[in-house]
Scaffold this active site. Structure first.
Site, PDB file in Angstrom:
ATOM      1  N   CYS A  93      36.999  33.350  14.084  1.00  0.00           N
ATOM      2  CA  CYS A  93      36.590  32.358  13.088  1.00  0.00           C
ATOM      3  C   CYS A  93      37.655  32.314  11.994  1.00  0.00           C
ATOM      4  CB  CYS A  93      35.221  32.760  12.527  1.00  0.00           C
ATOM      5  SG  CYS A  93      34.634  31.684  11.212  1.00  0.00           S
TER       6      CYS A  93
ATOM      7  N   CYS B 122      36.736  27.099  -1.411  1.00  0.00           N
ATOM      8  CA  CYS B 122      36.300  25.797  -0.895  1.00  0.00           C
ATOM      9  C   CYS B 122      35.860  24.948  -2.072  1.00  0.00           C
ATOM     10  CB  CYS B 122      35.128  25.989   0.082  1.00  0.00           C
ATOM     11  SG  CYS B 122      34.579  24.447   0.856  1.00  0.00           S
TER      12      CYS B 122
ATOM     13  N   GLY C 246      36.493  27.240   3.608  1.00  0.00           N
ATOM     14  CA  GLY C 246      37.182  25.975   3.398  1.00  0.00           C
ATOM     15  C   GLY C 246      36.686  24.827   4.241  1.00  0.00           C
TER      16      GLY C 246
ATOM     17  N   SER D 211      28.384  19.952   9.993  1.00  0.00           N
ATOM     18  CA  SER D 211      27.319  20.681   9.302  1.00  0.00           C
ATOM     19  C   SER D 211      26.402  19.656   8.662  1.00  0.00           C
ATOM     20  CB  SER D 211      27.922  21.619   8.251  1.00  0.00           C
ATOM     21  OG  SER D 211      28.780  22.537   8.886  1.00  0.00           O
TER      22      SER D 211
ATOM     23  N   ASN E 106      21.775  32.870   6.135  1.00  0.00           N
ATOM     24  CA  ASN E 106      22.199  34.223   5.787  1.00  0.00           C
ATOM     25  C   ASN E 106      22.095  34.376   4.286  1.00  0.00           C
ATOM     26  OD1 ASN E 106      23.008  35.177   8.434  1.00  0.00           O
ATOM     27  ND2 ASN E 106      24.603  33.619   8.295  1.00  0.00           N
TER      28      ASN E 106
ATOM     29  N   CYS F 147      27.991  33.512   8.845  1.00  0.00           N
ATOM     30  CA  CYS F 147      28.217  32.157   8.333  1.00  0.00           C
ATOM     31  C   CYS F 147      27.860  32.060   6.862  1.00  0.00           C
ATOM     32  CB  CYS F 147      27.316  31.148   9.040  1.00  0.00           C
ATOM     33  SG  CYS F 147      27.726  30.868  10.723  1.00  0.00           S
TER      34      CYS F 147
HETATM   35  N1  SAH Z   1      33.394  23.306   5.560  1.00  0.00           N
HETATM   36  C1  SAH Z   1      33.134  23.363   6.972  1.00  0.00           C
HETATM   37  C2  SAH Z   1      33.556  24.673   7.568  1.00  0.00           C
HETATM   38  C3  SAH Z   1      32.773  25.881   7.086  1.00  0.00           C
HETATM   39  S1  SAH Z   1      31.711  26.263   8.392  1.00  0.00           S
HETATM   40  C4  SAH Z   1      31.687  23.030   7.240  1.00  0.00           C
HETATM   41  O1  SAH Z   1      30.929  22.929   6.282  1.00  0.00           O
HETATM   42  O2  SAH Z   1      31.327  22.813   8.385  1.00  0.00           O
HETATM   43  C5  SAH Z   1      30.547  27.210   7.718  1.00  0.00           C
HETATM   44  C6  SAH Z   1      29.225  27.009   8.440  1.00  0.00           C
HETATM   45  O3  SAH Z   1      28.349  27.971   7.930  1.00  0.00           O
HETATM   46  C7  SAH Z   1      28.639  25.640   8.144  1.00  0.00           C
HETATM   47  O4  SAH Z   1      28.000  25.135   9.298  1.00  0.00           O
HETATM   48  C8  SAH Z   1      27.593  25.944   7.090  1.00  0.00           C
HETATM   49  O5  SAH Z   1      26.524  25.046   7.129  1.00  0.00           O
HETATM   50  C9  SAH Z   1      27.182  27.343   7.471  1.00  0.00           C
HETATM   51  N2  SAH Z   1      26.690  28.126   6.344  1.00  0.00           N
HETATM   52  C10 SAH Z   1      27.146  28.111   5.086  1.00  0.00           C
HETATM   53  N3  SAH Z   1      26.432  28.970   4.329  1.00  0.00           N
HETATM   54  C11 SAH Z   1      25.522  29.542   5.135  1.00  0.00           C
HETATM   55  C12 SAH Z   1      24.529  30.532   4.938  1.00  0.00           C
HETATM   56  N4  SAH Z   1      24.323  31.114   3.768  1.00  0.00           N
HETATM   57  N5  SAH Z   1      23.788  30.883   6.021  1.00  0.00           N
HETATM   58  C13 SAH Z   1      23.994  30.323   7.215  1.00  0.00           C
HETATM   59  N6  SAH Z   1      24.934  29.407   7.459  1.00  0.00           N
HETATM   60  C14 SAH Z   1      25.690  29.011   6.418  1.00  0.00           C
END
Ligand code: SAH
Length: 365
Positions: free
Chosen positions: A104, A111, A164, A219, A295, A338
């Site tokens: 990853c 960000c 990011g 997302s 998370n 994540c």
């Molecule tokens: N900016 C991009 C890439 C980051 S991906 C994006 O938003 O897709 C990060 C992933 O983790 C995203 O799908 C986001 O929704 C998820 N994410 C962010 N915070 C999280 C959390 N606290 N718990 C679970 N997933 C989370």
């Protein structure tokens, strides 16, 4: 300070070699040494003349990214804290899985997007990563796990889901992807790379026309503008209707789907009516859904949906014919899951949070 070689294309290598050794095949040799064999020292490029190696070593290093720390979880997940040339920290995660391992990657330090449920958002944006700094994450981790020169037997998947927003760093991200896919370099298949975006609509439309392009993940996490505006402020700039239109028009390849990531937040977006609205929203899009249990972190104002509700949500989507998977959290105990990436070494965290407050994406640009 010596400049890094990693991140340069074959053409760029040719250019810098021109003054030192005009033989046309030198650039190919150097390219293969860097990306295919992943040599750690220029001295190991033994197919180059010793004098050329010495001259290059004076002006260049292979990479200027270094591993500052590694955190290991009991499930095999490793979180790498990487230090960039200017001292900025970013993170990458190694996720071993039964059939293929996944790395990853981060595309920005911090960000700018201010998603309410994400720890990275709290850092704000420090800066974009350069192509070489994105490629270096793969290079460093493969060398750490396998050693130089060894190709991962079962291949490796890459997900641009670390710190990011990749589509706000478009040029560098695409350059990195093209380098990672070079058959005579790291030779990673474009179909094994997934780019995840919070919904930068012009970036999605542009990606559609790239000759080499990753799989697309979006997302989503909400199906009304009212809620998505709050959870993901980028929605104020590119609301659900525009995102939906871009997804419907996105030209998918054979066996390709758009993946939608949906963070399950207790009592916020996890009701049956949310699932039904999601089904309607996805109409006309060849979609897969990944449900990500939230998370938690002390700083975040949400709780994870109870498992029964996640299963119910999955069931409703599946009954409507939408392939839906539940992402099991990996490496939570080392803050590698994540949304937890925040480059927080205990001693750095307070400083980082105090010096760079989250910024509102909608207010940017
Ligand atoms: N900016 C991009 C890439 C980051 S991906 C994006 O938003 O897709 C990060 C992933 O983790 C995203 O799908 C986001 O929704 C998820 N994410 C962010 N915070 C999280 C959390 N606290 N718990 C679970 N997933 C989370």
């Amino acid at each position: 300070m010596r400049e890094a070689l990693l991140g340069r294309t074959r053409g760029e290598l040719k250019e810098l070699l021109k003054a030192r050794d005009p033989k046309p095949y030198r650039a190919h040799q150097l390219f293969e040494a860097l990306y295919r064999r992943r040599i750690r020292e220029l001295q190991a490029a033994t197919d180059l003349p010793a004098s050329l190696r010495a001259a290059l070593s004076e002006a260049f290093v292979i990479t200027d990214v270094e591993i500052a720390d590694v955190f290991r979880a009991s499930d095999g997940t490793r979180r790498y804290l990487l230090r960039l040339r200017d001292g900025v920290l970013v993170e990458s995660v190694w996720l071993p899985e039964p059939y293929a391992d996944t790395i990853c990657l981060s595309t920005q330090a911090g960000c700018p997007l201010a998603c309410a449920f994400c720890m990275t958002a709290r850092l704000g944006l420090r800066r974009n990563l350069e192509a070489g700094e994105i490629v270096a994450q793969v290079w460093l981790i493969l060398n750490d796990i396998y050693g130089p020169g060894v190709r991962p037997e079962r291949g490796v998947n890459l997900v641009l889901m670390g710190m990011g927003e990749p589509l706000l760093n478009y040029e560098n991200v695409l350059k990195a992807i093209r380098l990672l896919c070079e058959p005579r370099g790291m030779n990673i298949s474009q179909r094994r790379i997934t780019l995840s975006t919070a919904g930068v609509v012009p970036g999605i439309r542009r990606l559609a026309h790239e000759p080499v392009r990753p799989e697309l993940a979006i997302s989503l996490s909400a199906t009304t503008n009212a809620l998505r505006d709050q959870l993901m402020p980028i929605n104020r700039r590119w609301p659900l209707e525009e995102l939906q239109a871009a997804c419907r028009e996105y030209p998918l390849r054979r066996n390709e789907w758009i993946s939608f990531e949906y963070v399950m937040l207790d009592q916020v977006n996890d009701r049956e009516e949310d699932a039904r609205r999601l089904i309607r929203w996805l109409r006309g899009i060849r979609a897969k859904v990944n449900l990500i249990p939230h998370n938690p972190a002390p700083e975040l104002p949400f709780a994870a949906s109870p498992e029964a509700r996640v299963l119910r949500f999955q069931h409703i989507l599946r009954a409507a014919g939408i392939p839906t998977f539940i992402r099991h959290p990996r490496g939570r105990e080392i803050a590698a899951a994540c949304g937890q990436l925040a480059a927080r070494r205990r001693e750095d965290l307070t400083g980082l949070l105090a010096s760079s407050p989250p910024r509102d994406a909608a207010a940017r640009e």
